[in-house]
Design an enzyme around this catalytic site. Structure first.
Site, PDB file in Angstrom:
ATOM      1  N   SER A 153       0.970  -1.042  -0.009  1.00  0.00           N
ATOM      2  CA  SER A 153       0.062  -0.051   0.024  1.00  0.00           C
ATOM      3  C   SER A 153       0.912   1.175  -0.046  1.00  0.00           C
ATOM      4  O   SER A 153       2.242   1.207   0.573  1.00  0.00           O
ATOM      5  CB  SER A 153      -0.758  -0.090   1.161  1.00  0.00           C
ATOM      6  OG  SER A 153      -1.451   1.329   1.520  1.00  0.00           O
ATOM      7  N   TYR A 166      -2.339  -1.097  10.033  1.00  0.00           N
ATOM      8  CA  TYR A 166      -2.298  -1.248   8.530  1.00  0.00           C
ATOM      9  C   TYR A 166      -0.879  -0.724   8.269  1.00  0.00           C
ATOM     10  O   TYR A 166      -0.323  -1.585   7.285  1.00  0.00           O
ATOM     11  CB  TYR A 166      -3.270  -0.549   8.087  1.00  0.00           C
ATOM     12  CG  TYR A 166      -3.594  -0.426   6.523  1.00  0.00           C
ATOM     13  CD1 TYR A 166      -4.461  -1.847   6.035  1.00  0.00           C
ATOM     14  CD2 TYR A 166      -2.995  -0.036   5.646  1.00  0.00           C
ATOM     15  CE1 TYR A 166      -4.617  -2.152   4.781  1.00  0.00           C
ATOM     16  CE2 TYR A 166      -3.534  -0.346   4.002  1.00  0.00           C
ATOM     17  CZ  TYR A 166      -4.301  -1.375   3.954  1.00  0.00           C
ATOM     18  OH  TYR A 166      -4.225  -1.790   2.539  1.00  0.00           O
TER      19      TYR A 166
HETATM   20  N1  LIG Z   1      -9.021  -0.618  -1.613  1.00  0.00           N
HETATM   21  C1  LIG Z   1      -7.697  -0.044  -1.055  1.00  0.00           C
HETATM   22  O1  LIG Z   1      -8.067   1.432  -0.898  1.00  0.00           O
HETATM   23  C2  LIG Z   1      -6.692  -0.590  -1.175  1.00  0.00           C
HETATM   24  C3  LIG Z   1      -5.436   0.420  -0.924  1.00  0.00           C
HETATM   25  C4  LIG Z   1      -4.234  -0.196  -0.698  1.00  0.00           C
HETATM   26  C5  LIG Z   1      -4.077  -1.452  -0.771  1.00  0.00           C
HETATM   27  N2  LIG Z   1      -4.928  -2.123  -0.538  1.00  0.00           N
HETATM   28  C6  LIG Z   1      -4.931  -3.672  -0.455  1.00  0.00           C
HETATM   29  O2  LIG Z   1      -5.146  -4.221  -1.612  1.00  0.00           O
HETATM   30  C7  LIG Z   1      -5.489  -5.825  -1.312  1.00  0.00           C
HETATM   31  C8  LIG Z   1      -6.934  -6.166  -1.814  1.00  0.00           C
HETATM   32  O3  LIG Z   1      -7.840  -5.377  -1.054  1.00  0.00           O
HETATM   33  P1  LIG Z   1      -9.398  -4.843  -1.981  1.00  0.00           P
HETATM   34  O4  LIG Z   1      -9.336  -3.423  -2.169  1.00  0.00           O
HETATM   35  O5  LIG Z   1      -9.730  -5.638  -3.107  1.00  0.00           O
HETATM   36  O6  LIG Z   1     -10.475  -5.241  -0.673  1.00  0.00           O
HETATM   37  P2  LIG Z   1     -11.772  -6.055  -0.650  1.00  0.00           P
HETATM   38  O7  LIG Z   1     -12.215  -5.960   0.902  1.00  0.00           O
HETATM   39  O8  LIG Z   1     -12.602  -5.988  -1.736  1.00  0.00           O
HETATM   40  O9  LIG Z   1     -11.112  -7.866  -1.068  1.00  0.00           O
HETATM   41  C9  LIG Z   1     -10.178  -8.258  -0.057  1.00  0.00           C
HETATM   42  C10 LIG Z   1     -10.617  -9.606  -0.082  1.00  0.00           C
HETATM   43  O10 LIG Z   1      -9.475 -10.567   0.832  1.00  0.00           O
HETATM   44  C11 LIG Z   1     -10.359 -11.185   1.314  1.00  0.00           C
HETATM   45  N3  LIG Z   1      -9.634 -11.831   2.409  1.00  0.00           N
HETATM   46  C12 LIG Z   1      -9.302 -11.010   3.637  1.00  0.00           C
HETATM   47  N4  LIG Z   1      -8.671 -11.485   4.621  1.00  0.00           N
HETATM   48  C13 LIG Z   1      -8.614 -12.781   4.267  1.00  0.00           C
HETATM   49  C14 LIG Z   1      -7.727 -13.917   4.709  1.00  0.00           C
HETATM   50  N5  LIG Z   1      -7.218 -14.296   5.967  1.00  0.00           N
HETATM   51  N6  LIG Z   1      -7.736 -15.209   4.059  1.00  0.00           N
HETATM   52  C15 LIG Z   1      -8.397 -15.048   2.900  1.00  0.00           C
HETATM   53  N7  LIG Z   1      -8.841 -14.256   2.195  1.00  0.00           N
HETATM   54  C16 LIG Z   1      -9.062 -13.038   2.871  1.00  0.00           C
HETATM   55  C17 LIG Z   1     -11.735 -10.856   1.781  1.00  0.00           C
HETATM   56  O11 LIG Z   1     -12.512 -11.808   2.306  1.00  0.00           O
HETATM   57  C18 LIG Z   1     -11.974 -10.151   0.089  1.00  0.00           C
HETATM   58  O12 LIG Z   1     -12.485 -11.172  -0.544  1.00  0.00           O
HETATM   59  C19 LIG Z   1      -5.591  -5.851   0.123  1.00  0.00           C
HETATM   60  O13 LIG Z   1      -3.970  -6.406   0.467  1.00  0.00           O
HETATM   61  C20 LIG Z   1      -5.675  -4.315   0.671  1.00  0.00           C
HETATM   62  O14 LIG Z   1      -4.846  -4.094   1.903  1.00  0.00           O
HETATM   63  C21 LIG Z   1      -6.371  -1.856  -0.703  1.00  0.00           C
END
Ligand SMILES: NC(=O)c1ccc[n+]([C@@H]2O[C@H](COP(=O)([O-])OP(=O)(O)OC[C@H]3O[C@@H](n4cnc5c(N)ncnc54)[C@H](O)[C@@H]3O)[C@@H](O)[C@H]2O)c1
Length: 277
Positions: A153, A166
């Site tokens: 991130s 985080y």
């Molecule tokens: N959306 C943002 O603003 C953002 C910004 C920077 C980084 N990220 C990172 O991007 C990645 C994807 O997030 P996203 O935006 O698609 O969010 P999201 O919540 O839509 O998807 C995350 C998915 O991960 C699954 N998950 C969470 N914990 C888990 C576990 N222990 N085992 C298996 N599956 C698990 C959830 O069920 C969900 O389906 C994450 O690592 C998040 O930290 C997101």
């Protein structure tokens, strides 16, 4: 362009959001998929994937002509992740691409943070990524090829108020990736981090996140927070789309990136230019 023809990709967090987008893009380009998601709620986190959403990703992947193995597993559990790797090898014979994408967010000032809010975020975002990489790296070392991309991130290289759990976890992902990159280089395996700013998924668009950005409003909406989000980066974009995230991840997974390893690739509208490194 089917530049992933015949490749096998494991994607964690595949039920929705970026994970689903990455999985569909890989399927479209010829890869077969192993889709992993916990598909249940961790109480402190914003809305997580459901079994139905995981099945829907599988349906969409198969509709693109790809084969697909779907596993409900918690990335925090090293044995479950070793079982995922073994099942992938049993079904497809190899693993070419690993996207350690699963993550959660939950906020609060660290002096008041509930134990589960600290523990669950660090355990999923760092421990889960480590367990995922530790399960798959031996397979890739043995086949002497592979691409590992872990999602970090923008706050993986800076501090964030109300976001210490985080930020700590995502800094940890970058340290992990750089270390494993050195270890896996002799085996022809690249290991990189992908560092996006806010991405337009449920993790960005939810009441808790909106209230963090507009504590002055009782029920802020996306329109209320858009301008505040946009102040974080010099291109003044509030959030990127999942397709922007997928494009960067696909590049790191592609043959074009064969000599890129140990980097954290920012897709952040220049937010990263404020970081010291
Ligand atoms: N959306 C943002 O603003 C953002 C910004 C920077 C980084 N990220 C990172 O991007 C990645 C994807 O997030 P996203 O935006 O698609 O969010 P999201 O919540 O839509 O998807 C995350 C998915 O991960 C699954 N998950 C969470 N914990 C888990 C576990 N222990 N085992 C298996 N599956 C698990 C959830 O069920 C969900 O389906 C994450 O690592 C998040 O930290 C997101």
């Amino acid at each position: 362009m089917r530049n992933f023809d015949g490749r096998i990709a494991v994607v964690t967090g595949a039920a929705k959001g970026q994970g689903r987008s990455h999985a569909l893009a890989l399927a479209q380009r010829g890869a077969d998929l192993v889709l992993v998601d916990i598909a249940e709620q961790i109480p402190c986190a914003s809305r997580m994937g459901t079994p139905e959403e995981l099945e829907e990703t599988a349906r969409l992947v198969e509709a693109l002509g790809a084969s697909c193995l779907t596993v409900k597993a918690d990335t925090r559990d090293p044995q479950q992740m070793r079982d995922v790797a073994a099942a992938a090898v049993e079904r497809f014979g190899r693993i070419d691409v690993l996207l350690a994408n699963a993550g959660i967010a939950a906020y609060g000032p660290v002096r008041e943070m509930a134990d589960d809010v600290w523990r669950d975020v660090v355990d999923v975002n760092l421990g889960g990524v480590a367990a995922t990489i530790r399960a798959v790296a031996p397979v890739m070392a043995k086949q002497r090829s592979g691409r590992i991309i872990a999602t970090a991130s923008s706050v993986g290289r800076e501090g964030g108020p109300n976001n210490a759990n985080y930020a700590a976890s995502k800094w940890g992902v970058i340290g992990l990736v750089k270390s494993v990159a050195i270890e896996m280089a002799p085996y022809g395996v690249t290991v990189n981090a992908f560092s996006p700013m806010s991405v337009s998924t449920d993790m960005c668009h939810n009441d808790l996140t909106y209230r963090l950005f507009r504590p002055d409003l009782a029920e802020p909406t996306a329109d209320d927070v858009r301008d505040t989000f946009a102040t974080l980066n010099p291109m003044a974009v509030p959030w990127i789309e999942v397709s922007d995230a997928t494009a960067a991840v696909l590049f790191l997974a592609s043959d074009d990136a064969r000599y890129i390893t140990g980097v954290a690739l920012d897709v952040a509208g220049g937010w990263n230019a404020f970081h010291c490194a």
